[in-house]
Design an enzyme around this catalytic site. Structure first.
Site, PDB file in Angstrom:
ATOM      1  N   GLU A   1       0.821  -1.224   0.000  1.00 30.58           N
ATOM      2  CA  GLU A   1       0.000   0.000   0.000  1.00 30.58           C
ATOM      3  C   GLU A   1       0.850   1.268   0.000  1.00 30.58           C
ATOM      4  OE1 GLU A   1      -2.712   0.359   3.333  1.00 30.58           O
ATOM      5  OE2 GLU A   1      -3.635   2.147   2.501  1.00 30.58           O
TER       6      GLU A   1
ATOM      7  N   LYS B   1      -2.466  -2.000  -3.179  1.00 27.46           N
ATOM      8  CA  LYS B   1      -3.524  -1.159  -2.592  1.00 27.46           C
ATOM      9  C   LYS B   1      -3.164   0.309  -2.778  1.00 27.46           C
ATOM     10  CE  LYS B   1      -6.002  -0.338   1.749  1.00 27.46           C
ATOM     11  NZ  LYS B   1      -6.581  -0.983   2.931  1.00 27.46           N
TER      12      LYS B   1
HETATM   13  P1  13P Z   1      -9.325   4.107   4.227  1.00 26.58           P
HETATM   14  O1  13P Z   1     -10.160   3.372   3.211  1.00 26.58           O
HETATM   15  O2  13P Z   1     -10.140   4.632   5.378  1.00 26.58           O
HETATM   16  O3  13P Z   1      -8.415   5.103   3.592  1.00 26.58           O
HETATM   17  O4  13P Z   1      -8.418   3.018   4.909  1.00 26.58           O
HETATM   18  C1  13P Z   1      -7.815   2.067   4.143  1.00 26.58           C
HETATM   19  C2  13P Z   1      -6.588   1.620   4.821  1.00 26.58           C
HETATM   20  O5  13P Z   1      -6.453   0.474   5.127  1.00 26.58           O
HETATM   21  C3  13P Z   1      -5.531   2.604   5.089  1.00 26.58           C
HETATM   22  O6  13P Z   1      -4.360   1.945   5.412  1.00 26.58           O
END
Ligand code: 13P
Length: 325
Positions: free
Chosen positions: A175, A217
């Site tokens: 991510e 992500k």
């Molecule tokens: P949000 O969808 O609230 O941005 O959170 C996703 C997430 O896992 C952030 O690390």
């Protein structure tokens, strides 16, 4: 098909998505207090139990990301959260980073920590039922940000994390979040997201991470929250898919977006609009936190009498996102 590829495909297939319920103790506590709930370990557990016991959740949710605290807690009947999730057909994920800290040399930027001792920690999580993991890097857009320093340090950490997860048999959710904070344009978000993803895939290659055994992500490509620009849903969908087509190899089985502070409805509409931009070489799904559980937390407010309303609110978002796919 390798075991990692099989898990990654399960995470992103059948119109299902991933629920991010891995807020740190600090973040979860702040969110509970905001709705008038005392921030105790037990209240965090009760809230997470409400989330995971939502009826028919597994029809739209393939996996739930837990924080370490929840991972070791139990639901009311005595099963651990990972045991409970396995029994209802949902994969257990675990957030393994230890948070984003100021980056030396760039006080306005952050580097995500958590590599020390990670090999031992992931082995433990696998033994206790985790099948995938998450690590979140944050990239800030500003006049002079992101710096090359911040991008390189963060993608390096992401790639080393991903390698350690795969070694232990865990699918890493990778991510790299380009934040929405700021008054930047959609075009600037596109440029920064492109640069970050290019750098990330170089580093993943260097660290010999198997791309068919990860889930990416990313953020969607949007204008900053303080920007006067109001791109349409179709503009966001198009810019996001074009950016991903330019940077993400087709061997990656799936891309699961974070919501990043978008309203639940808008995040769902963006996701829906992207599905129409054929051909997509990867599954495009959701791994929302706030956009899935925000309405449920608002509806619950710590009152047992609101339990069904809160679970309905979560169901509604989960079903809407599955339908958008
Ligand atoms: P949000 O969808 O609230 O941005 O959170 C996703 C997430 O896992 C952030 O690390």
């Amino acid at each position: 098909m390798s075991a990692l590829n099989k898990i990654a495909r399960t995470m992103v297939s059948d119109r299902r998505g991933i629920l991010a319920a891995d807020e740190s103790i600090g973040t979860m506590s702040a969110r509970l207090e905001k709705v008038g709930v005392e921030a105790t370990a037990e209240n965090r557990r009760v809230y997470r139990e409400l989330i995971v016991t939502t009826p028919r959740l597994s029809e739209s949710i393939s996996g739930i990301i837990l924080a370490d605290e929840t991972f070791h807690q139990k639901v009311s009947d005595g099963r651990t959260f990972p045991e409970f999730l396995e029994d209802i057909g949902i994969l257990t994920g675990i957030k393994v980073d230890t948070g984003a800290k100021p980056l030396a040399g760039s006080p306005d930027e952050k580097i995500t920590e958590g590599l020390d001792g990670l090999r031992e920690r992931v082995t433990d999580y696998v033994r206790l039922g985790a099948t995938f993991a998450k690590w979140r890097a944050v990239i800030t857009i500003g006049e002079d940000e992101p710096s090359a320093r911040a991008v390189r340090a963060n993608v390096h950490a992401l790639a080393r994390y991903a390698g350690l997860c795969q070694e232990a048999g865990l699918v890493p959710i990778v991510e790299p979040e380009v934040l929405m904070d700021g008054d930047h344009s959609l075009e600037r978000c596109r440029q920064v997201t492109t640069a970050v993803l290019e750098s990330l895939f170089e580093e993943l290659d260097l660290m010999r991470v198997r791309l068919d055994g990860i889930v990416l992500k990313p953020n969607m490509v949007v204008a900053g929250t303080g920007s006067p620009e109001r791109p349409t849903v179709d503009e966001v969908a198009k810019a996001t898919v074009e950016t991903l087509r330019e940077t993400v190899p087709s061997s990656v089985p799936g891309i699961a977006f974070l919501s990043g502070g978008q309203s639940p409805e808008l995040a769902t509409r963006h996701l829906g609009a992207m599905q129409k931009l054929d051909p997509l070489p990867w599954e495009l799904t959701y791994s929302f936190g706030r956009a899935l559980v925000g309405p449920a937390l608002e509806a619950w407010r710590g009152d047992e009498a609101n339990r069904a309303a809160a679970q309905n609110a979560l169901s509604e978002r989960a079903v809407a996102n599955a339908a958008a796919r």
